[in-house]
Write a protein that holds these residues in place. Structure first.
Motif, PDB file in Angstrom:
ATOM      1  N   CYS A  81       0.839  -1.206   0.000  1.00 53.35           N
ATOM      2  CA  CYS A  81       0.000   0.000   0.000  1.00 53.35           C
ATOM      3  C   CYS A  81       0.873   1.254   0.000  1.00 53.35           C
ATOM      4  CB  CYS A  81      -0.922   0.010   1.213  1.00 53.35           C
ATOM      5  SG  CYS A  81      -2.207  -1.275   1.224  1.00 53.35           S
ATOM      6  N   TYR A  82       1.884   1.273   0.865  1.00 47.63           N
ATOM      7  CA  TYR A  82       2.782   2.423   0.932  1.00 47.63           C
ATOM      8  C   TYR A  82       3.529   2.616  -0.383  1.00 47.63           C
ATOM      9  CZ  TYR A  82       2.483   3.815   5.851  1.00 47.63           C
ATOM     10  OH  TYR A  82       2.066   4.326   7.048  1.00 47.63           O
ATOM     11  N   SER A  83       3.972   1.530  -1.000  1.00 47.50           N
ATOM     12  CA  SER A  83       4.756   1.637  -2.228  1.00 47.50           C
ATOM     13  C   SER A  83       3.936   2.237  -3.364  1.00 47.50           C
ATOM     14  CB  SER A  83       5.277   0.256  -2.635  1.00 47.50           C
ATOM     15  OG  SER A  83       6.182  -0.245  -1.682  1.00 47.50           O
ATOM     16  N   GLU A  84       2.697   1.785  -3.514  1.00 48.75           N
ATOM     17  CA  GLU A  84       1.864   2.309  -4.595  1.00 48.75           C
ATOM     18  C   GLU A  84       1.515   3.775  -4.353  1.00 48.75           C
ATOM     19  OE1 GLU A  84      -2.340   1.437  -6.938  1.00 48.75           O
ATOM     20  OE2 GLU A  84      -1.266  -0.183  -5.922  1.00 48.75           O
ATOM     21  N   LEU A  85       1.074   4.097  -3.153  1.00 47.70           N
ATOM     22  CA  LEU A  85       0.686   5.476  -2.869  1.00 47.70           C
ATOM     23  C   LEU A  85       1.900   6.401  -2.878  1.00 47.70           C
ATOM     24  CD1 LEU A  85      -2.038   5.137  -0.080  1.00 47.70           C
ATOM     25  CD2 LEU A  85      -2.240   4.974  -2.553  1.00 47.70           C
ATOM     26  N   GLY A  86       3.043   5.902  -2.415  1.00 44.06           N
ATOM     27  CA  GLY A  86       4.243   6.722  -2.382  1.00 44.06           C
ATOM     28  C   GLY A  86       4.769   7.071  -3.761  1.00 44.06           C
ATOM     29  N   THR A  87       4.523   6.219  -4.754  1.00 43.27           N
ATOM     30  CA  THR A  87       4.942   6.545  -6.115  1.00 43.27           C
ATOM     31  C   THR A  87       3.903   7.391  -6.843  1.00 43.27           C
ATOM     32  OG1 THR A  87       4.090   4.391  -6.856  1.00 43.27           O
ATOM     33  CG2 THR A  87       6.425   4.534  -6.379  1.00 43.27           C
ATOM     34  N   GLY A 390      -6.878   4.852   1.830  1.00 40.40           N
ATOM     35  CA  GLY A 390      -6.402   5.629   0.697  1.00 40.40           C
ATOM     36  C   GLY A 390      -6.006   4.757  -0.479  1.00 40.40           C
ATOM     37  N   ALA A 391      -5.462   3.564  -0.196  1.00 41.35           N
ATOM     38  CA  ALA A 391      -5.065   2.649  -1.270  1.00 41.35           C
ATOM     39  C   ALA A 391      -6.253   2.189  -2.097  1.00 41.35           C
ATOM     40  CB  ALA A 391      -4.328   1.447  -0.687  1.00 41.35           C
ATOM     41  N   LEU A 392      -7.438   2.161  -1.494  1.00 38.16           N
ATOM     42  CA  LEU A 392      -8.633   1.777  -2.247  1.00 38.16           C
ATOM     43  C   LEU A 392      -9.006   2.827  -3.297  1.00 38.16           C
ATOM     44  CD1 LEU A 392     -10.885   0.327   0.608  1.00 38.16           C
ATOM     45  CD2 LEU A 392      -9.498  -0.926  -1.042  1.00 38.16           C
ATOM     46  N   PHE A 393      -8.514   4.066  -3.136  1.00 43.59           N
ATOM     47  CA  PHE A 393      -8.800   5.147  -4.079  1.00 43.59           C
ATOM     48  C   PHE A 393      -7.694   5.320  -5.119  1.00 43.59           C
ATOM     49  CE2 PHE A 393     -11.369   6.090  -0.414  1.00 43.59           C
ATOM     50  CZ  PHE A 393     -12.526   6.694  -0.917  1.00 43.59           C
ATOM     51  N   SER A 394      -6.656   4.494  -5.059  1.00 44.51           N
ATOM     52  CA  SER A 394      -5.471   4.723  -5.878  1.00 44.51           C
ATOM     53  C   SER A 394      -5.687   4.462  -7.363  1.00 44.51           C
ATOM     54  CB  SER A 394      -4.310   3.846  -5.380  1.00 44.51           C
ATOM     55  OG  SER A 394      -4.625   2.470  -5.525  1.00 44.51           O
ATOM     56  N   ARG A 395      -6.793   3.815  -7.723  1.00 42.40           N
ATOM     57  CA  ARG A 395      -7.026   3.529  -9.144  1.00 42.40           C
ATOM     58  C   ARG A 395      -8.358   4.098  -9.595  1.00 42.40           C
ATOM     59  NH1 ARG A 395      -4.274  -2.554  -9.432  1.00 42.40           N
ATOM     60  NH2 ARG A 395      -2.670  -2.061  -7.884  1.00 42.40           N
ATOM     61  N   ALA A 404       2.980   4.787 -12.031  1.00 41.38           N
ATOM     62  CA  ALA A 404       3.271   4.466 -10.630  1.00 41.38           C
ATOM     63  C   ALA A 404       3.545   2.980 -10.509  1.00 41.38           C
ATOM     64  CB  ALA A 404       2.102   4.851  -9.725  1.00 41.38           C
ATOM     65  N   TRP A 405       4.207   2.607  -9.422  1.00 45.91           N
ATOM     66  CA  TRP A 405       4.354   1.192  -9.082  1.00 45.91           C
ATOM     67  C   TRP A 405       3.003   0.705  -8.581  1.00 45.91           C
ATOM     68  CZ3 TRP A 405       3.570  -1.942  -4.900  1.00 45.91           C
ATOM     69  CH2 TRP A 405       4.197  -3.201  -4.915  1.00 45.91           C
ATOM     70  N   ARG A 406       2.545  -0.462  -9.048  1.00 48.21           N
ATOM     71  CA  ARG A 406       1.220  -0.963  -8.684  1.00 48.21           C
ATOM     72  C   ARG A 406       1.344  -2.245  -7.877  1.00 48.21           C
ATOM     73  NH1 ARG A 406      -2.383   3.171  -9.234  1.00 48.21           N
ATOM     74  NH2 ARG A 406      -2.014   4.271 -11.214  1.00 48.21           N
ATOM     75  N   GLN A 407       0.625  -2.288  -6.759  1.00 54.72           N
ATOM     76  CA  GLN A 407       0.679  -3.452  -5.886  1.00 54.72           C
ATOM     77  C   GLN A 407      -0.118  -4.614  -6.476  1.00 54.72           C
ATOM     78  OE1 GLN A 407      -1.809  -3.329  -2.244  1.00 54.72           O
ATOM     79  NE2 GLN A 407      -2.323  -1.226  -2.858  1.00 54.72           N
ATOM     80  N   PRO A 408       0.317  -5.836  -6.235  1.00 48.54           N
ATOM     81  CA  PRO A 408      -0.447  -7.000  -6.689  1.00 48.54           C
ATOM     82  C   PRO A 408      -1.656  -7.232  -5.788  1.00 48.54           C
ATOM     83  CG  PRO A 408       1.464  -7.711  -5.446  1.00 48.54           C
ATOM     84  CD  PRO A 408       1.578  -6.217  -5.577  1.00 48.54           C
ATOM     85  N   LEU A 409      -2.617  -8.001  -6.303  1.00 50.29           N
ATOM     86  CA  LEU A 409      -3.793  -8.426  -5.539  1.00 50.29           C
ATOM     87  C   LEU A 409      -4.633  -7.259  -5.014  1.00 50.29           C
ATOM     88  CD1 LEU A 409      -2.215 -11.368  -3.478  1.00 50.29           C
ATOM     89  CD2 LEU A 409      -3.416 -11.483  -5.677  1.00 50.29           C
ATOM     90  N   TRP A 410      -4.585  -6.130  -5.707  1.00 50.26           N
ATOM     91  CA  TRP A 410      -5.452  -5.011  -5.329  1.00 50.26           C
ATOM     92  C   TRP A 410      -6.877  -5.336  -5.743  1.00 50.26           C
ATOM     93  CZ3 TRP A 410      -8.882  -1.779  -7.711  1.00 50.26           C
ATOM     94  CH2 TRP A 410      -9.234  -0.604  -7.035  1.00 50.26           C
ATOM     95  N   PRO A 411      -7.911  -5.056  -4.955  1.00 54.48           N
ATOM     96  CA  PRO A 411      -7.912  -4.363  -3.664  1.00 54.48           C
ATOM     97  C   PRO A 411      -7.916  -5.302  -2.458  1.00 54.48           C
ATOM     98  CG  PRO A 411     -10.153  -4.538  -4.444  1.00 54.48           C
ATOM     99  CD  PRO A 411      -9.284  -5.241  -5.480  1.00 54.48           C
ATOM    100  N   ALA A 412      -7.593  -6.594  -2.687  1.00 60.41           N
ATOM    101  CA  ALA A 412      -7.687  -7.561  -1.592  1.00 60.41           C
ATOM    102  C   ALA A 412      -6.749  -7.204  -0.436  1.00 60.41           C
ATOM    103  CB  ALA A 412      -7.376  -8.967  -2.118  1.00 60.41           C
ATOM    104  N   LEU A 413      -5.504  -6.789  -0.766  1.00 57.35           N
ATOM    105  CA  LEU A 413      -4.552  -6.507   0.307  1.00 57.35           C
ATOM    106  C   LEU A 413      -4.955  -5.301   1.166  1.00 57.35           C
ATOM    107  CD1 LEU A 413      -1.104  -7.277  -1.370  1.00 57.35           C
ATOM    108  CD2 LEU A 413      -2.467  -8.706   0.151  1.00 57.35           C
TER     109      LEU A 413
END
Length: 469
Positions: A81-87, A390-395, A404-413
């Motif tokens: 979550c931090y990695s995706e939002l931070g980028t 906030g990560a739920l709003f990232s896309r 941006a770097w995108r996290q896997p398994l979104w939005p499950a994580l």
């Protein structure tokens, strides 16, 4: 409708239009190595091993490694979550800039208040631990030792960031050496096999053993999570990282991976090398080291831990001053306060923001440590919860296709993190909860009566000009 900011909002003026009120930005002077050194220093794996892990040994015995592994899995979800939002939002404001840009300005303000609680308290808690590990050479009151460490860390925070990366890097090498020595001694004095770590057993002072179930692991999961906490420091440095679209995620994930390795290997060695289950359950790692070697080695390890704590204090003052710097740049306060927090010295360090973190931190060393820990625990849980939201709003909308770097398994994580932290907050009680709620309520009133009516000129969340998409 939320007052969500698009990435282009509040762009700073350029050219002739740029004046004294144009948002300042920090210099990009850090690569992945420097950022990882600073971030890993904030995790302080050696102090986690010697301060937090003994608590796990006392409650879980041979199941300690299992609890850390489970905690690491949860931390991986948080790190994604931090990695995706931070980028997406590479700002020195960290969590509040990320969440405020994606989920709305009020949500960002709530995140800022939780992070402000954390940044003002955690360095003091860590600093007060110095006295215990200086005991072999000098006896000093923990409050005095903590205050001195905070003042020293504040002075270091006023220097050039690249110089601090090297300072903290040297200290980090010493604490890694300490962890390596513990690992070597434990593995060379093996008393039980690796399979013992798959079966939970503890022993009392008389040597009587009893089993440990997964319920006990859940009860101590908060401590297990804090063992590797600190990797999020990378996002506070994202405005000073070169090529943040790639390097923020790399720094966050490299830090988490290295810190887990530095902690897990000695834990396995201690579990296998403790002379008996009673010694393991007591969790006195310094005494185990002396038993495996001699008093001199034990003293060396203790001094390495003291340096690790000082190292953490330096890094925390650096990262936390960036939060206040960003809040001043984003005009969260009356004009004179904003100007003060945004002032940079000749090293491009926000010197007034640094003093605003370090000096109160020295004073907080004289507050009961138990109260500070309680307040911080509530604030950290609330902070991580809001970041996951906030990560739920990232896309959503224009953020969906932003580079941006995108996290896997979104939005499950993010959902997994939200559920886990909601449960944690539900279980928390005591003065720490009420202090945090009171501070948050007061901050909400400040938002309602000062910031919101001045939304055009106050709490304007900005991004560095070179990162706008």
């Amino acid at each position: 409708m939320t007052d969500t900011l698009p990435p282009q909002a509040a762009a700073p003026a350029t050219g002739a239009a740029a004046g004294a009120d144009a948002p300042k930005k920090l210099a990009r002077s850090l690569g992945v190595v420097g950022g990882t050194l600073l971030t890993l220093s904030c995790v302080t794996p050696a102090s986690s091993l010697f301060v937090l892990v003994p608590e796990l040994f006392r409650g879980l015995g041979t199941f300690t490694l299992m609890s850390i592994v489970i905690g690491t899995v949860i931390c991986i979800a948080v790190a994604f979550c931090y990695s995706e939002l931070g980028t997406l939002v590479p700002s020195a404001g960290g969590e509040y800039a990320m969440v405020g840009t994606l989920a709305g300005k009020f949500a960002g303000w709530l995140v800022f208040i939780q992070s402000l609680i954390v940044v003002m308290i955690v360095p003091s808690i860590i600093a007060m631990g110095t006295a215990e590990y200086l005991e072999p050479i000098i006896h000093v009151d923990p409050k005095i030792a903590g205050a001195v460490v905070m003042i020293a860390a504040t002075v270091a925070g006023l220097l050039d960031l690249r110089a601090n990366a090297w300072i903290t890097g040297i200290f980090l090498v010493l604490e890694v050496i300490a962890c390596a020595v513990v690992s070597f001694l434990g593995f060379t004095h093996t008393e039980r096999g690796a399979d013992s770590m798959l079966h939970g057993t503890v022993a009392d002072a008389a040597g009587a053993t009893s089993g440990v179930g997964f319920g006990a692991i859940l009860a101590l999961m908060g401590t297990a999570l804090f063992v590797t906490q600190g990797f999020s420091t990378a996002i506070y440095l994202s405005e000073e990282l070169e090529n943040p679209r790639k390097n923020v995620a790399r720094t966050v994930l490299w830090t988490l991976g290295l810190s887990v390795a530095i902690i897990v290997i000695p834990v396995a060695a201690i579990t296998m090398g403790a002379p008996d289950l009673t010694a393991l359950t007591q969790g006195n790692i310094s005494q185990l080291v002396i038993g495996w070697s001699n008093t001199g080695v034990g003293t060396f390890i203790s001094l390495c831990i003291a340096l690790a704590i000082i190292n953490a204090g330096i890094v925390m003052v650096i990262q936390n001053s960036r939060v206040l710097f960003a809040s001043g740049r984003d005009k969260a306060w009356p004009g004179p306060v904003n100007n003060a927090f945004g002032t940079l010295n000749k090293f491009s360090a926000p010197w007034i923001s640094t003093l605003a973190v370090g000096v109160p931190g020295a004073v907080l060393c004289f507050v009961p440590q138990s109260l500070l820990i309680d307040i911080t625990g509530v604030a950290v849980a609330a902070l991580y919860l809001l970041v996951a939201v906030g990560a739920l709003f990232s896309r959503r909308g224009h953020h969906k296709h932003a580079p941006a770097w995108r996290q896997p398994l979104w939005p499950a994580l993010p959902i997994l993190v939200i559920v886990a932290l909601c449960f944690t907050l539900f279980k928390l009680a005591g003065p720490g909860l009420w202090w945090t709620l009171g501070i948050t309520a007061a901050a909400s009133l400040y938002w309602a009566f000062y910031l919101r009516p001045r939304s055009e000129t106050r709490w304007v969340i900005t991004l560095p000009e070179d990162e706008r998409v």
